[in-house]
Structure formats: C-alpha cells, structure tokens
Write an enzyme that holds these catalytic residues in place. Structure first.
Site, PDB file in Angstrom:
ATOM      1  N   ASP A   1       0.950  -1.259   0.008  1.00 31.12           N
ATOM      2  CA  ASP A   1      -0.019   0.059   0.110  1.00 31.12           C
ATOM      3  C   ASP A   1       0.877   1.134   0.121  1.00 31.12           C
ATOM      4  OD1 ASP A   1      -2.406   1.403   0.159  1.00 31.12           O
ATOM      5  OD2 ASP A   1      -2.578   1.287   2.310  1.00 31.12           O
TER       6      ASP A   1
ATOM      7  N   SER B   1      -7.217   5.419  -0.037  1.00 28.56           N
ATOM      8  CA  SER B   1      -7.318   4.409  -0.961  1.00 28.56           C
ATOM      9  C   SER B   1      -8.578   3.830  -0.986  1.00 28.56           C
ATOM     10  CB  SER B   1      -6.593   3.146  -0.155  1.00 28.56           C
ATOM     11  OG  SER B   1      -5.135   3.722   0.209  1.00 28.56           O
TER      12      SER B   1
ATOM     13  N   GLN C   1      -3.755  -0.074  -7.820  1.00 31.24           N
ATOM     14  CA  GLN C   1      -4.750   0.456  -6.502  1.00 31.24           C
ATOM     15  C   GLN C   1      -5.248   1.822  -6.873  1.00 31.24           C
ATOM     16  OE1 GLN C   1      -3.499   3.003  -3.023  1.00 31.24           O
ATOM     17  NE2 GLN C   1      -3.656   1.116  -2.168  1.00 31.24           N
TER      18      GLN C   1
END
Length: 279
Positions: A198, A222, A272
């Site tokens: 991440d 996110s 992402q």
C-alpha cells in the site's frame, strides 16, 4: 517495533472463522490501509490448507479505520476446490465494515515462465532510509509512521519534497524490507508484502500532478486494491517496489506497482485506485 507489527498481523481466533486484530501506531489519525489488507489475508490463510499459497487478493476500503478500536475479521469459505481455495473476508469496527476482501489460494502447479526485467536503480545500501531523512530534516510525523517507523526500512530512489510540491515524472521506486529477520512461513511473508504494497501508490499519483498529502486542498484515501503474488517472497530481504501513475481523473488516481526481489525476480504486481478529490 517489529515484534509489535508481527503481533498486529497475527489476528487471534475469536470463534469459528472469526478473528480479532489490534492496530499498529495507535496514535495515527487513521488505520493504515495496508495493515487491514494484511490482516484480512492472514485471517483467510488461517482457514486454508498450508499447501495452498495465496496468488491474489482484491479489496475495497469502505471506511477509515479507528486505530483505537480492535478489528473483527469474519471469513467466509467461498470455495475449496481440487487445487483452488477462495475466501471472502470482512473487516469490521463497531459492527460496520471498513474493508471487504476476496483472497484466492492455489496448490502449486507447473507452467511457463516470463516476466518484465528489474528496473535499473541504485542499490539500497547507497540510499538513506525514510526514517533517517525524516530525522535529519526534522519532518517526522507521529500521526503516520508507516515508512518512518522502526519496523520497516524504506529507501526511495528519488525522494519527494512534499513540503514544496511540483509535478514530477509519473514513477517512483523504493527498496523495502523489515528491519529485522522474520520466522519462516510463506503466509507470514506474503502478509507482510501485502502490508508494504500500500506504500507509494497514491504518492505517485500526487507527485505526478504536483499535489501533496501535507496540503488540505485534496481529500486522499485508498479506494480499492488488487495484489497478485507470482513467486515466494521474503519480506526481511530487500524488495524493490516500482510504481507508476496510470491515470488521474474524476477525483481519483490509478497506479500500478511491480515488486521485485534482489535477484530480479518479479514476485508480485499491484494496482490501486485512490481518492484524490479536491475540496
């Protein structure tokens, strides 16, 4: 601090296919998304036969996590087939989901082998860590210490000056590993890779557009995360995370990442989408 991280990423059983987990950095302004991602993966792995290794994880981040509250992880055994197992995991706080994730596991099989090569970057030993830079520059932020804490060693090839944002080339590279050795176990190392995956993905979209997470004109979070595991990995040895901004539009940014080990093996791929909404 590494021992604390290992504890946080080892949810304890609280019933059949139900687990409870603590939080890293309880003084942070919210739970780091990679932590919940990793906890969901570890909970799912605990319900699968050990000869089936994770090969993909997909997740949606639904609500900001409260670092002062435990996280409840509920696992649904969606499939146990001849060579594949699938799990659905819901992470909850105060009865509401903060993350939903699908995780797939596979018994090892045979096939062809191809990958993109390792980018040409300086060796990690030639670079300062993000913690060293933050201490030297007086920019340590106790509210978010994922890259500057004592559990991970993160070294950016081209550090970003978030105090003075300007549009930069749409790529970032960072060497990453834990600050100490880890026990054996594919599930643990895959879990730590999920934790580290991440990092940088929203950053590269901000850097490409000249934005900064330090400024209050942009809401950042996110939204969804996809991770594919290609090869066994050791999270206590150097991994290069090479990320690239794909598209920024509609108040969102999409980035792709490739994770290589020191020998140049592509061990994982990441995509992402993050919220980058102007206030």
């Amino acid at each position: 601090m590494l021992d604390q991280l290992l504890q946080v990423l080892s949810p304890r059983s609280a019933g059949e296919d139900v687990f409870v987990a603590e939080n890293m950095h309880p003084e942070a302004f919210r739970v780091y998304g990679g932590q919940v991602l990793a906890q969901a993966l570890r909970a799912a792995a605990a319900t699968v036969e050990p000869d089936r290794a994770v090969h993909s994880q997909h997740a949606y981040f639904l609500r900001p996590g409260d670092p002062g509250e435990e996280i409840r992880l509920e696992v649904d055994r969606a499939l146990d087939g001849g060579s594949l197992s699938s799990r659905r995991v819901v992470a909850l706080q105060r009865g509401k989901p903060i993350l939903v994730s699908s995780v797939s596991f596979q018994r090892a099989g045979r096939g062809d082998d191809f990958q993109q090569p390792l980018p040409a970057v300086p060796a990690p030993e030639t670079l300062p860590s993000e913690r060293e830079r933050a201490l030297a520059e007086g920019t340590m932020d106790a509210s978010f210490m994922v890259t500057t804490g004592l559990e991970l060693d993160v070294r950016l090839v081209h550090p970003v000056d978030w105090q003075n944002p300007q549009p930069l080339p749409p790529h970032l590279e960072a060497w990453m590993k834990t600050t100490g050795p880890l026990p054996q176990g594919n599930a643990l190392h895959a879990c730590l890779l999920a934790y580290m995956s991440d990092i940088l993905l929203i950053d590269v979209c901000l850097a490409a557009t000249g934005r900064s997470f330090l400024l209050d004109d942009c809401q950042i979070a996110s939204l969804d995360h996809a991770l594919w595991f290609h090869s066994p990995v050791r999270a206590d040895e150097w991994l290069l995370h090479a990320v690239e901004a794909e598209r920024v539009s509609g108040g969102r940014g999409l980035a792709r990442g490739k994770v290589y080990n020191r020998e140049g093996v592509l061990v994982a791929s990441v995509v992402q989408q993050g919220l980058m909404r102007l206030r």
